[in-house]
Design an enzyme around this catalytic site. Sequence first.
Site, PDB file in Angstrom:
ATOM      1  N   ARG A 136      23.526  -3.248   8.624  1.00 35.59           N
ATOM      2  CA  ARG A 136      22.901  -2.319   9.570  1.00 35.59           C
ATOM      3  C   ARG A 136      22.171  -3.119  10.630  1.00 35.59           C
ATOM      4  NH1 ARG A 136      18.776   0.625   6.864  1.00 35.59           N
ATOM      5  NH2 ARG A 136      17.398  -0.676   8.099  1.00 35.59           N
ATOM      6  N   GLU A 156      16.541  -6.566  14.135  1.00 39.44           N
ATOM      7  CA  GLU A 156      17.056  -7.454  13.092  1.00 39.44           C
ATOM      8  C   GLU A 156      18.426  -6.959  12.659  1.00 39.44           C
ATOM      9  OE1 GLU A 156      15.922  -7.273   9.108  1.00 39.44           O
ATOM     10  OE2 GLU A 156      15.499  -5.145   9.125  1.00 39.44           O
ATOM     11  N   ASN A 158      20.614  -6.459   9.174  1.00 36.66           N
ATOM     12  CA  ASN A 158      20.519  -6.444   7.708  1.00 36.66           C
ATOM     13  C   ASN A 158      21.890  -6.631   7.087  1.00 36.66           C
ATOM     14  OD1 ASN A 158      17.635  -5.595   7.204  1.00 36.66           O
ATOM     15  ND2 ASN A 158      18.312  -3.998   8.621  1.00 36.66           N
ATOM     16  N   SER A 163      19.979   0.562   3.564  1.00 38.95           N
ATOM     17  CA  SER A 163      19.862   1.856   2.879  1.00 38.95           C
ATOM     18  C   SER A 163      19.770   3.037   3.842  1.00 38.95           C
ATOM     19  CB  SER A 163      18.649   1.827   1.953  1.00 38.95           C
ATOM     20  OG  SER A 163      17.521   1.485   2.695  1.00 38.95           O
ATOM     21  N   LYS A 325      16.267 -14.125   9.073  1.00 33.57           N
ATOM     22  CA  LYS A 325      15.686 -14.047  10.421  1.00 33.57           C
ATOM     23  C   LYS A 325      15.901 -15.373  11.151  1.00 33.57           C
ATOM     24  CE  LYS A 325      13.543  -9.996   9.395  1.00 33.57           C
ATOM     25  NZ  LYS A 325      14.104  -9.574   8.120  1.00 33.57           N
ATOM     26  N   GLU A 387      12.994  -9.401   3.506  1.00 39.76           N
ATOM     27  CA  GLU A 387      13.551  -8.093   3.827  1.00 39.76           C
ATOM     28  C   GLU A 387      12.715  -6.990   3.196  1.00 39.76           C
ATOM     29  OE1 GLU A 387      16.030  -7.613   5.825  1.00 39.76           O
ATOM     30  OE2 GLU A 387      16.368  -9.758   6.042  1.00 39.76           O
TER      31      GLU A 387
HETATM   32  P1  ADP Z   1      12.455  -6.161   7.588  1.00 40.56           P
HETATM   33  O1  ADP Z   1      13.675  -6.958   7.275  1.00 40.56           O
HETATM   34  O2  ADP Z   1      11.341  -6.394   6.636  1.00 40.56           O
HETATM   35  O3  ADP Z   1      12.762  -4.711   7.795  1.00 40.56           O
HETATM   36  P2  ADP Z   1      12.068  -6.259  10.487  1.00 40.56           P
HETATM   37  O4  ADP Z   1      12.433  -7.419  11.319  1.00 40.56           O
HETATM   38  O5  ADP Z   1      12.955  -5.077  10.582  1.00 40.56           O
HETATM   39  O6  ADP Z   1      11.906  -6.750   8.970  1.00 40.56           O
HETATM   40  O7  ADP Z   1      10.585  -5.834  10.850  1.00 40.56           O
HETATM   41  C1  ADP Z   1       9.963  -4.702  10.258  1.00 40.56           C
HETATM   42  C2  ADP Z   1       9.490  -3.732  11.315  1.00 40.56           C
HETATM   43  O8  ADP Z   1       8.634  -4.388  12.223  1.00 40.56           O
HETATM   44  C3  ADP Z   1      10.602  -3.126  12.170  1.00 40.56           C
HETATM   45  O9  ADP Z   1      11.154  -1.989  11.560  1.00 40.56           O
HETATM   46  C4  ADP Z   1       9.854  -2.786  13.464  1.00 40.56           C
HETATM   47  O10 ADP Z   1       9.192  -1.536  13.335  1.00 40.56           O
HETATM   48  C5  ADP Z   1       8.804  -3.878  13.534  1.00 40.56           C
HETATM   49  N1  ADP Z   1       9.289  -4.972  14.401  1.00 40.56           N
HETATM   50  C6  ADP Z   1      10.023  -6.032  14.025  1.00 40.56           C
HETATM   51  N2  ADP Z   1      10.313  -6.836  15.073  1.00 40.56           N
HETATM   52  C7  ADP Z   1       9.733  -6.268  16.138  1.00 40.56           C
HETATM   53  C8  ADP Z   1       9.646  -6.617  17.530  1.00 40.56           C
HETATM   54  N3  ADP Z   1      10.204  -7.724  18.001  1.00 40.56           N
HETATM   55  N4  ADP Z   1       8.967  -5.798  18.354  1.00 40.56           N
HETATM   56  C9  ADP Z   1       8.370  -4.674  17.875  1.00 40.56           C
HETATM   57  N5  ADP Z   1       8.397  -4.298  16.587  1.00 40.56           N
HETATM   58  C10 ADP Z   1       9.075  -5.080  15.719  1.00 40.56           C
HETATM   59 MG    MG Z   2      15.693  -6.235   7.134  1.00 37.90          MG
HETATM   60 MG    MG Z   3      13.948  -3.867   9.254  1.00 31.91          MG
END
Ligand code: ADP
Ligand code: MG
Ligand code: MG
Length: 496
Positions: A136, A156, A158, A163, A325, A387
């Site tokens: 995703r 990001e 996944n 899910s 990441k 994650e």
């Molecule tokens: P995870 O793999 O734990 O889901 P993410 O990279 O998706 O990690 O980060 C978790 C949350 O943080 C995202 O769903 C988003 O709401 C917020 N987030 C992550 N990166 C950014 C960014 N560059 N700008 C704004 N919000 C972010």
């Molecule tokens: Mg993730």
């Molecule tokens: Mg995420």
Amino acid sequence: MFNALLSSYPPQVSEANLKHLKELSIDWALSHGVVIRPPADLALANNSSVIHAPLALFPSPFPKKAFEKGLLLQPLFNLLFHRLTKDNEYIKEIMNENNCRNRLSKGDDFIEKLYNIYLTVNKEGISQPISLSISRSDYLLHLPSGANEPKILQVEYNTIASSFSSLSTLATDMHRYLLKSTNYFDSSSIIKNESLPQNEAMDSLVKGIAKAHELYGSQNAVVVIIIQPNERNAFDQRWIEYKLLENYNVQMIRKTLTEIGQEGRLDPETKALHIDDKEISVAYFRSAYGPADYLTEKDWDIRLLIERSRSIKCPTVAYQLVGSKKIQQMLTNPGVLERYISNESDVQNLRSCFAGHYPLDASSEGEVAANLALKHPEDYVMKPQREGGGNNIYSTDIPKFISGLSLSERSTYILMDIIQSPLIHNFLLRQGELIEGDMISELGIYGVFIGTSNSDFENESIVNETAGHLLRTKPKETNEGGVASGFAVIDSPLLI
Ligand code: ADP
Ligand code: MG
Ligand code: MG
């Protein structure tokens, strides 16, 4: 059009109608399996109670062009990540060897353990050339002040345990129901049935698993879904199990890593994985993506056992590693995408959704980035190789956090530009209560890819599909975005 809506959404409804919408939503969700297990303090015996999943009352406006771009990009991302899994040299470079600046696997125990499984199985020779990826790609809209048109930037990618495909599919149906069953849901004619896009996520994922099962080629085999103990999001998963059985006559059994430890074995000759004397065609992980999923060292042995087996893995450990990441940061470096994607306009399209990413290692770029983060922390988010939500460090928390890290610890993080999302007013429904406020929505596009381990770029793809979408919406005050982790709710896009 989208920008104009930002101040006038959602449609005006009276207090009485809002209450009615709340009741309709709760009952529709409970009737149609848009449910999760309640928190421990509300649970009845034997897992016999549920509550509605957290939901957005109104679908959230999303620009059609940006949505369609996400759909368009997905087959390219599917291919890109598959090709990354086959690039042993690059994975080694990033995880450990050749380049002493990165050494990701040395500063991060969890990545090191995954990397060791990857090395072990590669050395022994993989026993299953086919892999299944259910990924995703997550995006936020970026609309900095002064910009006219919002665009999507990738948050990001996944590659494990992506899910909410089932509950997300149903959320669209719920918004359609609210529209149809009331004459006030759209008092201002903004919410139209044709603006709520079809969502094939549930069926597409099931189709992908069924196809992998078929390719495994053993009629009596079953699929195993590897779950966390006490999973609250069990029904999103159950929908996959039921559809697989109804539409494809394929059984899916539910096991934790620890249970597989007790009941699983590998046939020494064929490397077939058996659990409870059932042969496993596909091992589908909805767990094992974070350190907390491995309760003991034995659980790591089980991950190795599964990786060694002839079962088709969703995902392989290589897929999990390239979903880190760190790789997403490396992909933004000049020339990296071009190694995997030959068509120039495809490369440009992919790159156009990348936000700024920076290393935090001992390289000169890493030092510059660390200094920037100390000076202007509100412009950045700092991410570890984790994650499932709740792991990032935001804004003014960054300086103190960075200052407390050794250089090798700092190297296991990456820094990313903050994406500036437009705010849209909405009502979130959580545990029976409405929460009103300004919200941020995150779009996820699912991809299904079945590939082979062929070392060249020929004959590597058996299935390459865009597989539906997810919209998650959270209050603007919340940094994180996960639904299971309690930050966001399930929504559906209203294309504008
Ligand atoms: P995870 O793999 O734990 O889901 P993410 O990279 O998706 O990690 O980060 C978790 C949350 O943080 C995202 O769903 C988003 O709401 C917020 N987030 C992550 N990166 C950014 C960014 N560059 N700008 C704004 N919000 C972010
Ligand atoms: Mg993730
Ligand atoms: Mg995420």
